[in-house]
Scaffold this active site. Structure first.
Site, short mmCIF file in Angstrom:
data_model
loop_
_atom_site.label_atom_id
_atom_site.label_comp_id
_atom_site.label_asym_id
_atom_site.label_seq_id
_atom_site.Cartn_x
_atom_site.Cartn_y
_atom_site.Cartn_z
CE LYS A 256 -4.22 1.62 2.22
NZ LYS A 256 -5.40 1.21 2.95
CD GLU A 343 -19.42 -2.16 8.29
OE1 GLU A 343 -19.59 -3.24 7.68
OE2 GLU A 343 -18.56 -1.34 7.96
NE ARG A 371 -22.77 -3.97 3.03
CZ ARG A 371 -21.60 -4.10 2.43
NH1 ARG A 371 -20.54 -4.48 3.12
NH2 ARG A 371 -21.49 -3.85 1.15
C1 LIG Z 1 -19.05 -1.48 4.51
C2 LIG Z 1 -17.86 -0.56 4.61
N1 LIG Z 1 -17.29 -0.35 5.82
C3 LIG Z 1 -16.23 0.48 5.92
C4 LIG Z 1 -15.71 1.10 4.82
C5 LIG Z 1 -14.56 2.10 4.96
N2 LIG Z 1 -13.36 1.66 4.23
C6 LIG Z 1 -13.05 2.13 3.02
S1 LIG Z 1 -11.66 1.47 2.39
C7 LIG Z 1 -11.43 0.55 3.76
C8 LIG Z 1 -10.23 -0.34 3.86
C9 LIG Z 1 -10.26 -1.34 2.78
O1 LIG Z 1 -9.10 -2.15 2.88
P1 LIG Z 1 -8.71 -3.04 1.66
O2 LIG Z 1 -9.91 -3.66 1.09
O3 LIG Z 1 -7.63 -3.94 2.09
O4 LIG Z 1 -8.16 -2.00 0.60
P2 LIG Z 1 -6.80 -1.14 0.66
O5 LIG Z 1 -7.22 0.24 0.99
O6 LIG Z 1 -5.89 -1.74 1.67
O7 LIG Z 1 -6.24 -1.23 -0.69
C10 LIG Z 1 -12.43 0.77 4.71
C11 LIG Z 1 -12.50 0.17 6.04
C12 LIG Z 1 -16.35 0.87 3.59
N3 LIG Z 1 -15.95 1.48 2.47
N4 LIG Z 1 -17.40 0.03 3.51
#
Ligand SMILES: Cc1ncc(C[n+]2csc(CCOP(=O)(O)OP(=O)(O)O)c2C)c(N)n1
Length: 610
Positions: A256, A343, A371
């Site tokens: 990342k 969630e 959710r």
């Molecule tokens: C249902 C939901 N909960 C929380 C989020 C907030 N959120 C956005 S990106 C993220 C992290 C995602 O991590 P990953 O899938 O590993 O992607 P990365 O950013 O590491 O590439 C979170 C928690 C969301 N978008 N949707």
């Protein structure tokens, strides 16, 4: 491409580290598939910028996340290459499976592939396992790419994370790639490519280099982990996978923030950093806002309650940073629970804690809490358990847009029996409401927006159960404010006073139970009533006032509700969107002016001739 991404963040806050990490993966995908024909879903969608750059949106890239400009998430209105408008994590495998299944039924001769790219942070979401559970029976041309960068927004947590760690530790990835290449090299290059590839896999498995049994057991072919920054290797694997029959999971390992050192070193800060200036690979200055936001007031109030009462716990669903709970996490590690992006689980988990006597606080953004709707109903409200919901970003989320606006919660919370629904106007309300909620013996929710804390001048009254706060009174008209727009309502009243229009201002505080005594008094005694809320008009606070009026047999002719109409609101700065919706000082004043005019014409019409 990375230069373009860096330039964007030097202009405004945007998702950054996740996009830097998928540059090679995005290019390799577009080089191997034709996504006018094949299907591509980026899970969540926050890492979609490289995809936008290669699908015709480079010329508008500097409009990203501005009103009228490109959206920071996939948007089918922008491009045929974006299939779903998404922003919530975890649904990609299901939708890709649906696409694949639809294509197989509708156009079996076209051999289209459906590809879902999902991060390891999104991967533990329950819905992913519902999809994987279904995959075995289904599509032959489904590819799930697990983009494993070891990070959610914060470092990923939980058992799935540990499992992925073990897969990454397998010898294939940790320095023994040459051995694999050797093994693969033993297989003759002649013959049918599918057979050759499967033979290669068998050889690799024999050599003990093959992991991912869990996925294999579910019916997917598991390949990897492979280096997600090596375009050549990615393309090679993707080409091979195109020849495989049956659903495939390709595990790629990325960093990342790759390619911009500060982001790779601190991917949490650089997930969506504030605007910053850089010189080469140095961040010279970061434009962090020093203004205190509702989120700070909320985390502070949670900290105080946890310090005072050992029964209070707090749960977050992968948003420790967004909800500013880092200090709480570090100070009360035993009573802090991060469930990951789960969630529904977080809410049911909190219900269990409440049942055995704890006082859990579920701190989740309004939009993501959707959710867990069924768990709010079944595990919490139906059992009447004292879970406290703190809904951050309750209102317009600004540049994130329609996937993230938290505008439905007042409506979705108030319909549940037992649920108390509160909306603080400022920090004074917020901390007292949390205290009240944690003493109350039914579920409670309080919501507050993304935004800085307003300063409300004048004497305040303490928060009392089901009581509003009358800040000023006028028989001519009343503005009844629900939540954080109170400061603007007060400014609108000041403006109107200068024009000779007297309007009182009420801070509703409670959406449920409504302060029916004060609301009836407004409806009965004031010339007009304007309700103001940063939430959906359908089913929200204003609706509650109308229901009360109908039940009490009172006229609603001169009641006007200001809020979010029955449509999805685009992205833009919160202040711009509020102004467009008439939810700023000018809009609130204009609504009052119009009603004051209507009242005076009614009064004139009924004035006896002298
Ligand atoms: C249902 C939901 N909960 C929380 C989020 C907030 N959120 C956005 S990106 C993220 C992290 C995602 O991590 P990953 O899938 O590993 O992607 P990365 O950013 O590491 O590439 C979170 C928690 C969301 N978008 N949707």
């Amino acid at each position: 491409m990375r230069e373009v991404l860096c330039n964007l963040v030097s202009c405004r806050s945007a998702h950054f580290a996740s996009n830097l990490g998928v540059v090679e993966l995005c290019l390799a995908l577009h080089q191997t598939f034709d996504f006018r024909h094949d299907r591509l879903i980026w899970d969540t969608g926050h890492q979609i910028y490289p995809h936008k750059l290669v699908t015709g949106r480079y010329p508008q890239f500097d409009t990203m996340r501005t009103k009228g400009g490109l959206m920071g998430y996939p948007n089918p209105n922008e491009s045929e290459f974006d299939l779903f408008m998404t922003g919530h994590a975890g649904a990609s495998v299901s939708t890709a499976l649906g696409l694949a299944s639809g294509d197989e039924l509708e156009r079996p001769d076209e051999n289209r592939w459906s590809v879902a790219v999902i991060g390891d942070g999104a991967f533990p979401s329950g819905i992913v396992y519902e999809a994987l559970n279904n995959v075995g029976r289904a599509s032959r041309r489904l590819l799930v790419i697990l983009n494993d960068n070891k990070m959610s927004i914060c470092p990923r947590v939980g058992g799935v994370a540990d499992y992925l760690d073990r897969l990454r530790m397998n010898r294939m990835y940790s320095g023994l790639k040459e051995e694999v290449v050797k093994v693969l090299g033993k297989v003759p290059l002649l013959g049918d490519p599918v057979e050759r590839f499967l033979a290669q896999l068998k050889e690799a498995a024999k050599a003990g280099l093959h992991g991912g049994m869990f996925f294999e057991e579910l019916g997917l072919h598991y390949f990897g982990p492979i280096d997600g920054h090596n375009i050549g290797l990615l393309r090679k694997y993707l080409r091979m996978i195109r020849n495989v029959e049956g659903p495939v999971l390709l595990h790629v390992v990325t960093e990342k923030g790759h390619g911009f050192r500060p982001a790779a070193e601190d991917p949490v800060l650089f997930h969506a950093p504030p605007q910053f200036e850089r010189r080469a690979e140095e961040v010279v200055q970061m434009k962090k806002s020093s203004a205190r936001a509702f989120t700070h007031a909320a985390s502070n109030a949670i900290f105080q309650q946890m310090a005072d009462n050992p029964k209070v716990t707090v749960l977050t669903a992968a948003m420790c940073q967004g909800t500013n709970l880092e200090l709480v996490r570090d100070s009360f590690p035993d009573r802090f629970f991060d469930t990951g992006i789960c969630e529904g689980h977080a809410v049911a988990f909190a219900a269990g804690q409440a049942k055995v006597g704890l006082r859990p606080i579920v701190d989740i953004y309004s939009t993501f809490l959707q959710r867990s709707y069924d768990q709010i109903f079944q595990e919490v409200a139906l059992q009447n358990l004292p879970v406290t919901f703190m809904l951050d970003r309750g209102g317009l989320a600004g540049p994130d847009g329609p996937t993230h606006h938290g505008v439905f919660d007042l409506a979705y919370m108030r319909i549940f029996p037992n649920m108390v629904v509160m909306a603080p106007a400022d920090e004074h309300d917020l901390s007292q409401m949390l205290e009240l909620a944690l003493k109350h013996d039914t579920p409670c929710s309080l919501r507050y927006p993304k935004g800085t804390l307003p300063a409300i001048v004048g004497e305040r009254t303490p928060v009392e159960f089901a009581k509003s706060e009358t800040l000023s009174w006028s028989d001519d008209g009343a503005i009844v404010s629900c939540g954080a727009l109170l400061a603007d309502c007060l400014k609108a009243a000041d403006l109107l006073r200068e024009e000779g229009i007297n309007v009182g201002v009420i801070n509703a505080r409670f959406v449920k139970p409504l302060d029916s005594e004060t609301m009836v008094r407004c409806l009965r005694d004031c010339g007009f009533v304007v309700t103001v809320e940063e939430g959906s008009l359908m089913g929200g606070f204003g609706s509650a006032v109308l229901e009360l009026a109908a039940d009490a047999g009172l006229s609603t002719n001169l009641v006007r509700r200001l809020g979010i109409p029955d449509q999805f609101i685009e992205h833009g700065e919160r202040s711009e969107l509020l102004a467009d919706l008439g939810l700023d000082v000018a809009g609130i004043a204009a609504a009052c002016r119009e009603l004051a005019g209507a009242v005076s014409s009614v009064r004139q019409a009924f004035q006896p001739d002298i």
